[in-house]
Scaffold this motif. Sequence first.
Motif, PDB file in Angstrom:
ATOM      1  N   GLY A 245      36.513   4.210 -21.625  1.00 50.36           N
ATOM      2  CA  GLY A 245      37.519   4.219 -22.682  1.00 50.36           C
ATOM      3  C   GLY A 245      37.086   5.100 -23.835  1.00 50.36           C
ATOM      4  O   GLY A 245      35.981   5.647 -23.843  1.00 50.36           O
ATOM      5  N   ALA A 246      37.974   5.203 -24.834  1.00 48.08           N
ATOM      6  CA  ALA A 246      37.712   6.107 -25.960  1.00 48.08           C
ATOM      7  C   ALA A 246      37.006   5.414 -27.111  1.00 48.08           C
ATOM      8  O   ALA A 246      36.627   6.065 -28.078  1.00 48.08           O
ATOM      9  CB  ALA A 246      39.032   6.695 -26.456  1.00 48.08           C
ATOM     10  N   ASN A 247      36.805   4.094 -27.014  1.00 45.23           N
ATOM     11  CA  ASN A 247      36.251   3.353 -28.135  1.00 45.23           C
ATOM     12  C   ASN A 247      34.938   2.674 -27.769  1.00 45.23           C
ATOM     13  O   ASN A 247      34.587   2.551 -26.590  1.00 45.23           O
ATOM     14  CB  ASN A 247      37.261   2.303 -28.629  1.00 45.23           C
ATOM     15  N   GLU A 248      34.246   2.220 -28.779  1.00 44.09           N
ATOM     16  CA  GLU A 248      32.967   1.544 -28.569  1.00 44.09           C
ATOM     17  C   GLU A 248      33.172   0.267 -27.763  1.00 44.09           C
ATOM     18  O   GLU A 248      34.121  -0.483 -27.965  1.00 44.09           O
ATOM     19  CB  GLU A 248      32.347   1.195 -29.931  1.00 44.09           C
ATOM     20  N   GLY A 249      32.247   0.029 -26.835  1.00 43.76           N
ATOM     21  CA  GLY A 249      32.294  -1.185 -26.028  1.00 43.76           C
ATOM     22  C   GLY A 249      33.197  -1.104 -24.810  1.00 43.76           C
ATOM     23  O   GLY A 249      33.262  -2.068 -24.031  1.00 43.76           O
ATOM     24  N   GLN A 250      33.898   0.016 -24.643  1.00 42.25           N
ATOM     25  CA  GLN A 250      34.788   0.152 -23.483  1.00 42.25           C
ATOM     26  C   GLN A 250      34.025   0.820 -22.338  1.00 42.25           C
ATOM     27  O   GLN A 250      34.143   2.018 -22.101  1.00 42.25           O
ATOM     28  CB  GLN A 250      36.035   0.958 -23.867  1.00 42.25           C
TER      29      GLN A 250
END
Length: 393
Positions: free
Chosen positions: A271-276
């Motif tokens: 994903g494009a975000n932290e934690g993804q």
Amino acid sequence: MKINYNVSALVANNALKTTDNKLTESLERLSSGLKIANAKDNPSGLAMSRRMNSQIKSLDTADDSNADGISIVETADGVLAEIQDMLQRMNELTIKACNDTNTDDDRAIIDEEIQQLKSEVQRVCDTTEFNGQKLLDGSFDLKGYATIREPGTGKYVTDPYITVSTYSDEIPAGMATITDFTCEFEEDPITGTRNIVPTIVDGQMTSPKGVLTDSKGNVYDNIAVDGDIIKFYNSRGQEVQIKVDETIPATTPITIGLELTATGAMAVQIGANEGQYLDIRIPTMSLSNIGIYNTNTKTIEDSRAAIEQIKNGLAYVSTARSRLGAYQNRLEHTNKSLDVTIENMTAAYSRIMDVDMAEEMTTYSTQTVLDQAGISMLAQANERPSEVLQLLQ
């Protein structure tokens, strides 16, 4: 009529400036194809589009990362498929060796091929790589560290002969302990085979002995032995495997501390975000983990035991392949989801940033006519003061 201040020319000039500015903006939009060429065109729209564009580019990178994850899984699965083929060949050879029509010399010849196949299995496990990183040597399996408690000080120290082999995903992270642990270990000086020797009294296993308790207080009091691997498991199928290559006498039982980190799997950013991200656990592959370290067909007894060993080995590899297959299916669905997200976000970004060429050409044509008219009117306004001379004649 006045000659000091030509108000008509000033009016015409201001109108021409406005028209010229609009014409310049229209030309900029048409030449760039952008509705928002500068921040002043739409400040809030520019901020929104820049944030959206950043997310689109991040999703593109995540899509590439996701594809790399699929390639890694396919590489590991392809190698495991070849290991399965080798195990199947070994299974055929062991069944052949179990036939009493064969002599021990015949079994020795069969065993030569089996040992070569075992060596190839180990070589493949040790050397399979992706982008310079080994895949099957445990680099991307859950990590755990074993220590033993010293009787005098109570401190936990490292013992190189006791290590954590693997454990189930459901085992909670933290410090687990094995209390009152004893076992008997033997190594054949000729063949190099290593075994934990089980002792059974009245149908009950008395060695190896011990009870494992995890960090949540769950107890694993069932024990199974496979070569030099000791498995502690419960009724739900959750297990912890340790590798022991030394004898722990029954007269001096020890306490083993197991630091189970529940980390070590390969993190694939999806994903494009932290934690993804998705953790991909690739189980450790070796002769010991597969359970064929001691497999041979030198005698009829060894050949019969080898059938069960190879059967369990095939089941172990099949379980690993099914896990990888599940990862691949998930990654492929993630890939489709990312593609749809990128498509829709790009469409939204285009609606904010891209100019409608047909509409803008209409504006351009209007401003061109106004510009030409403004120039004509300004020229006529500049001529008006000269008309005063006719009054002086």
